[in-house]
Design an enzyme around this catalytic site. Structure first.
Site, PDB file in Angstrom:
ATOM      1  CB  CYS A  86       0.014  -3.238   3.315  1.00 24.49           C
ATOM      2  SG  CYS A  86      -0.452  -2.109   1.746  1.00 24.49           S
ATOM      3  CG  HIS A  87      -4.145  -0.094   3.781  1.00 23.95           C
ATOM      4  ND1 HIS A  87      -3.785  -0.268   2.466  1.00 23.95           N
ATOM      5  CD2 HIS A  87      -4.262   1.306   3.626  1.00 23.95           C
ATOM      6  CE1 HIS A  87      -3.697   0.765   1.755  1.00 23.95           C
ATOM      7  NE2 HIS A  87      -4.120   1.701   2.412  1.00 23.95           N
ATOM      8  CD  GLU A 130      -4.230   5.132   0.601  1.00 26.22           C
ATOM      9  OE1 GLU A 130      -4.713   4.468  -0.214  1.00 26.22           O
ATOM     10  OE2 GLU A 130      -4.129   4.643   2.117  1.00 26.22           O
TER      11      GLU A 130
END
Length: 250
Positions: free
Chosen positions: A153-154, A184
């Site tokens: 993910c991030h 996002e």
């Protein structure tokens, strides 16, 4: 005397001897708790930890937790979903939660101890994973010792500034994945995060392979494993274990 893995260990129980030989994995989570200037909290994302933690434990790994600052690391309150079986198990696991309250500071982590490092996501990672010399030291050390580097993910925000001993970015020329620009945009944070993760990965020379929004998608390039979103976390764990198994078999 006890003979374990070819070593003679005097006065040590079997369980203690096995523990000495147990392979270790490191999960890195964010220390950052503010979502830009929104006034809202953030941190690390629960399922991106739990869906990797328990498969690694089941596969026989001893898992440690680290964060940029060390000590208590903030969980993104929006990720606290006890309906998820692994999340519920983790939240009720006193030993695991104790580790979260006492994470190792990255500055004190010895990369030689670990076979794999996994960077969990949560928006907090966008602020304290990039441009972090200690994070880069740990990840590059594990990778250049033949270990696996993984992120979801991030979490791939950790990868944008990691350089190897030859001066090249770890992700240069490698296939990677991570939270997409479309995802996002869908969560309404395009103008809140400090940069576009997908764009930054490509700027560093990575071959970015984003999928559809919220698709379970994992990309493996040698000993680099990346997943797109929370839905991909368990598959990231499966891929990590498979890569490590192949490496062991060689």
């Amino acid at each position: 005397m006890l003979k374990v893995l070819g070593f003679l260990i005097a006065g040590v129980s079997l369980s203690a001897a096995v523990a000495v030989a147990q392979d270790r994995a490191l999960i890195v989570i964010s220390s950052h708790d503010k979502l830009g200037d929104t006034g809202k909290p953030t941190g690390w994302y629960l399922s991106e930890v739990t869906h990797v933690y328990y498969p690694l434990i089941k596969a026989g790994y001893k898992v440690d937790f680290a964060s940029p600052k060390g000590g208590a690391a903030p969980m993104d309150p929006g990720s606290r979903d006890p309906k998820d079986e692994d999340n519920k198990r983790f939240l009720e696991d006193r030993a695991a939660m104790k580790q979260i309250e006492r994470t190792l500071p990255l500055a004190k982590v010895d990369p030689k101890k670990y076979k794999v490092v996994h960077f969990a996501g949560g928006h907090g990672a966008m602020w304290d994973f990039p441009n972090n010399p200690e994070l880069s030291r740990v990840a590059a050390g594990i990778y250049e010792s033949g270990g696996v580097v993984a992120a979801v993910c991030h979490g791939p925000a950790a990868l944008v500034d990691i350089k190897l001993s030859n001066g090249e970015y770890l992700i240069q020329g490698k296939k990677v994945n991570g939270f997409t620009n479309a995802e996002e945009e869908e969560v309404g944070l395009t103008k809140v995060v400090p940069f576009s993760l997908a764009n930054k990965l490509q700027e560093r020379g990575a071959l970015y392979e984003g999928g559809k929004n919220w698709e379970n998608k994992v990309v493996v390039d040698g000993r680099l494993v990346t997943g797109q979103n929370p839905q991909s976390a368990h598959s990231v764990a499966v891929a990590i274990i498979e890569v490590l198994a192949v490496k062991k078999a060689k």
